[in-house]
Design a protein around this motif. Structure first.
Motif, PDB file in Angstrom:
ATOM      1  N   ALA A 198       0.827  -1.207   0.000  1.00  7.88           N
ATOM      2  CA  ALA A 198       0.000   0.000   0.000  1.00  7.88           C
ATOM      3  C   ALA A 198       0.860   1.256   0.000  1.00  7.88           C
ATOM      4  O   ALA A 198       0.537   2.235  -0.692  1.00  7.88           O
ATOM      5  CB  ALA A 198      -0.932  -0.007   1.207  1.00  7.88           C
ATOM      6  N   ALA A 199       1.967   1.244   0.725  1.00  7.80           N
ATOM      7  CA  ALA A 199       2.838   2.420   0.783  1.00  7.80           C
ATOM      8  C   ALA A 199       3.475   2.710  -0.576  1.00  7.80           C
ATOM      9  O   ALA A 199       3.548   3.866  -1.007  1.00  7.80           O
ATOM     10  CB  ALA A 199       3.911   2.215   1.846  1.00  7.80           C
ATOM     11  N   VAL A 200       3.936   1.676  -1.254  1.00  7.75           N
ATOM     12  CA  VAL A 200       4.543   1.887  -2.573  1.00  7.75           C
ATOM     13  C   VAL A 200       3.479   2.343  -3.574  1.00  7.75           C
ATOM     14  O   VAL A 200       3.735   3.182  -4.441  1.00  7.75           O
ATOM     15  CB  VAL A 200       5.268   0.610  -3.051  1.00  7.75           C
ATOM     16  N   THR A 201       2.268   1.840  -3.441  1.00 10.90           N
ATOM     17  CA  THR A 201       1.181   2.262  -4.316  1.00 10.90           C
ATOM     18  C   THR A 201       0.850   3.734  -4.090  1.00 10.90           C
ATOM     19  O   THR A 201       0.607   4.474  -5.050  1.00 10.90           O
ATOM     20  CB  THR A 201      -0.063   1.387  -4.080  1.00 10.90           C
ATOM     21  N   ALA A 257       1.061   6.706  -6.830  1.00 11.55           N
ATOM     22  CA  ALA A 257      -0.094   7.566  -7.085  1.00 11.55           C
ATOM     23  C   ALA A 257       0.261   9.039  -6.891  1.00 11.55           C
ATOM     24  O   ALA A 257      -0.152   9.887  -7.690  1.00 11.55           O
ATOM     25  CB  ALA A 257      -1.249   7.176  -6.171  1.00 11.55           C
ATOM     26  N   LEU A 258       1.026   9.347  -5.855  1.00 12.97           N
ATOM     27  CA  LEU A 258       1.434  10.738  -5.640  1.00 12.97           C
ATOM     28  C   LEU A 258       2.336  11.225  -6.768  1.00 12.97           C
ATOM     29  O   LEU A 258       2.235  12.375  -7.198  1.00 12.97           O
ATOM     30  CB  LEU A 258       2.136  10.885  -4.296  1.00 12.97           C
ATOM     31  N   SER A 259       3.189  10.362  -7.260  1.00 16.08           N
ATOM     32  CA  SER A 259       4.041  10.724  -8.386  1.00 16.08           C
ATOM     33  C   SER A 259       3.201  11.018  -9.626  1.00 16.08           C
ATOM     34  O   SER A 259       3.468  11.968 -10.362  1.00 16.08           O
ATOM     35  CB  SER A 259       5.025   9.595  -8.679  1.00 16.08           C
ATOM     36  N   ALA A 260       2.167  10.204  -9.839  1.00 21.34           N
ATOM     37  CA  ALA A 260       1.302  10.431 -11.001  1.00 21.34           C
ATOM     38  C   ALA A 260       0.436  11.671 -10.816  1.00 21.34           C
ATOM     39  O   ALA A 260       0.195  12.413 -11.776  1.00 21.34           O
ATOM     40  CB  ALA A 260       0.416   9.208 -11.231  1.00 21.34           C
ATOM     41  N   ALA A 301       7.849   5.893 -15.663  1.00 30.05           N
ATOM     42  CA  ALA A 301       8.109   4.457 -15.770  1.00 30.05           C
ATOM     43  C   ALA A 301       7.834   3.764 -14.444  1.00 30.05           C
ATOM     44  O   ALA A 301       7.295   2.652 -14.421  1.00 30.05           O
ATOM     45  CB  ALA A 301       9.551   4.224 -16.211  1.00 30.05           C
ATOM     46  N   PHE A 302       8.167   4.408 -13.334  1.00 30.37           N
ATOM     47  CA  PHE A 302       7.881   3.832 -12.016  1.00 30.37           C
ATOM     48  C   PHE A 302       6.377   3.690 -11.807  1.00 30.37           C
ATOM     49  O   PHE A 302       5.886   2.636 -11.414  1.00 30.37           O
ATOM     50  CB  PHE A 302       8.486   4.698 -10.911  1.00 30.37           C
ATOM     51  N   ALA A 303       5.620   4.756 -12.082  1.00 35.08           N
ATOM     52  CA  ALA A 303       4.163   4.712 -11.879  1.00 35.08           C
ATOM     53  C   ALA A 303       3.520   3.694 -12.816  1.00 35.08           C
ATOM     54  O   ALA A 303       2.639   2.931 -12.412  1.00 35.08           O
ATOM     55  CB  ALA A 303       3.556   6.098 -12.092  1.00 35.08           C
ATOM     56  N   PHE A 304       3.946   3.655 -14.054  1.00 28.82           N
ATOM     57  CA  PHE A 304       3.380   2.711 -15.013  1.00 28.82           C
ATOM     58  C   PHE A 304       3.744   1.274 -14.656  1.00 28.82           C
ATOM     59  O   PHE A 304       2.897   0.383 -14.670  1.00 28.82           O
ATOM     60  CB  PHE A 304       3.865   3.046 -16.424  1.00 28.82           C
TER      61      PHE A 304
END
Length: 117
Positions: free
Chosen positions: A71-74, A78-81, A92-95
Motif C-alpha cells: 500500500a505504501a509503494v502504491t 499515485a502521488l508521483s502520477a 516508468a515507475f508509476a506505469f
C-alpha cells in the motif's frame, strides 16, 4: 534529495513493521508469509471468514507487513502520477507499479477463488 528519499523510505518501512505488530524478522522472511502477503490474506474477506482458521495468527499478522508495504509503494506511485511529473523515470515507475498492482490483485483474487471451497 536522495537523503530525503532514503529517510522517508526508512520511516515508511518502520511504520509498516510496527503497523504489522512488530513480527520477528525470521517470520517475515518465511516464503509462506511473503505469499500470504501477496495474496492479501490479512485483509481479504474470503480469507478472514473461511481459510484463516488454519493459519497461525502470528503468520497472518506478519503477512500484514507486506500488505502495508504494498500500500505504501502504491501511494508513492499515485502521488508521483498526481503531481504530473514529466520525468520519464517517474512515469516508468508509476506505469510499472500499476502493472505490478494489477498482477498482484489478479493473483489475490485467484487465490481467494480457487482455495476457498
Amino acid at each position: 534529495m536522495r537523503l530525503r528519499f532514503i529517510a522517508v523510505a526508512l520511516v515508511v518501512l518502520a511504520l509498516c513493521y510496527f503497523g504489522a505488530g512488530a513480527p520477528a524478522m525470521t517470520l517475515l522472511l518465511k516464503p509462506a508469509i511473503v505469499g500470504d502477503g501477496l495474496a492479501l490474506k490479512s485483509i481479504t474477506y474470503h480469507w478472514a471468514n473461511r481459510a484463516d482458521r488454519a493459519i497461525p495468527e502470528t503468520e497472518l499478522l506478519a503477512s500484514r507487513f507486506y500488505v502495508l508495504l504494498f500500500a505504501a509503494v502504491t501511494v508513492g506511485a499515485a502521488l508521483s502520477a498526481l503531481k504530473a511529473d514529466r520525468d520519464i523515470r517517474r512515469f516508468a515507475f508509476a506505469f510499472g507499479w500499476s502493472i505490478v498492482l494489477f498482477g498482484i490483485l489478479v493473483y489475490a483474487q485467484m487465490q481467494a477463488f480457487y482455495t476457498v471451497g
